[in-house]
Design an enzyme around this catalytic site. Structure first.
Site, short mmCIF file in Angstrom:
data_model
loop_
_atom_site.label_atom_id
_atom_site.label_comp_id
_atom_site.label_asym_id
_atom_site.label_seq_id
_atom_site.Cartn_x
_atom_site.Cartn_y
_atom_site.Cartn_z
N HIS A 163 -3.87 4.71 -10.09
CA HIS A 163 -4.56 5.97 -10.37
C HIS A 163 -3.56 7.12 -10.19
O HIS A 163 -2.57 6.98 -9.47
CB HIS A 163 -5.73 6.16 -9.42
CG HIS A 163 -6.86 5.21 -9.68
ND1 HIS A 163 -8.14 5.45 -9.20
CD2 HIS A 163 -6.92 4.03 -10.34
CE1 HIS A 163 -8.93 4.46 -9.57
NE2 HIS A 163 -8.22 3.58 -10.25
N GLU A 218 -3.48 9.87 -8.48
CA GLU A 218 -3.17 10.31 -7.12
C GLU A 218 -2.27 9.31 -6.40
O GLU A 218 -1.33 9.70 -5.70
CB GLU A 218 -4.47 10.51 -6.32
CG GLU A 218 -5.39 11.57 -6.88
CD GLU A 218 -6.38 11.06 -7.92
OE1 GLU A 218 -7.39 11.75 -8.14
OE2 GLU A 218 -6.17 9.99 -8.51
N CYS A 258 -8.52 6.60 -3.96
CA CYS A 258 -7.53 7.69 -3.94
C CYS A 258 -7.76 8.62 -2.75
O CYS A 258 -6.79 9.07 -2.13
CB CYS A 258 -7.58 8.46 -5.25
SG CYS A 258 -6.99 7.49 -6.65
N CYS A 292 -11.37 9.33 -6.55
CA CYS A 292 -12.27 8.21 -6.30
C CYS A 292 -12.12 7.79 -4.84
O CYS A 292 -11.21 8.26 -4.14
CB CYS A 292 -11.93 7.05 -7.24
SG CYS A 292 -10.42 6.16 -6.77
#
Length: 155
Positions: free
Chosen positions: A52, A54, A85, A82
């Site tokens: 992801h 991040e 993250c 999320c």
């Protein structure tokens, strides 16, 4: 200046979609008033469900700064992180999080993590993922070794 950093994260997310390399998420990490790392969602291009934006940005910042602790840094994410993250942001000890779109906006675009939010607070037995605890006593040996270690680096 804060808005400029968030605009950069949003720009990265848009570029990522247009390039076809991943999902609509971007992130930048700031240290001492400058961008030290950027990340975009690379889940589909790397076949890595943890890639992801991040997490990609955190990994890049840690490499660049040569440390696993990102105290003194801020992260700007195009969307509310999320659960994975958000946990990574906490583990990295980042000082501040700024984001644009919400997790509800992401859900409306097909990125719904509400299921995970509901699963996390449940006990392991209540979760949808079949989970079984095993070797309880043997599993203590790594922690015993850690406690005895004179060369460990706490984090």
């Amino acid at each position: 200046m804060k808005a400029d950093y968030l605009r950069r994260a949003i720009e990265l997310a848009v570029e990522n979609v247009r390039s076809g390399r991943g999902g609509p998420f971007g992130a930048v990490i700031i240290a001492d008033g400058a961008i030290v790392a950027e990340g975009v969602n690379q889940v589909t291009s790397t076949n890595d469900p943890t890639a992801h934006a991040e997490v990609v940005a955190i990994r890049a910042a840690c490499r660049k700064l040569g440390r696993f602790d990102l105290r003194g840094c801020q992260i700007y994410a195009s969307c509310e992180p999320c659960p994975m993250c958000l946990a990574a942001i906490y583990w990295a000890r980042i000082d501040q999080l700024y984001f644009g779109a919400t997790h509800k906006d992401a859900a409306a675009a097909g990125f719904d993590d509400s299921y995970i939010y509901k699963q996390v607070p449940l006990s392991p037995r209540e979760r949808a993922l079949p989970t079984e605890r095993m070797l309880e006593e043997e599993a203590q040996s790594p922690f015993e070794e850690w406690r005895r270690s004179t060369t460990k680096i706490p984090y």
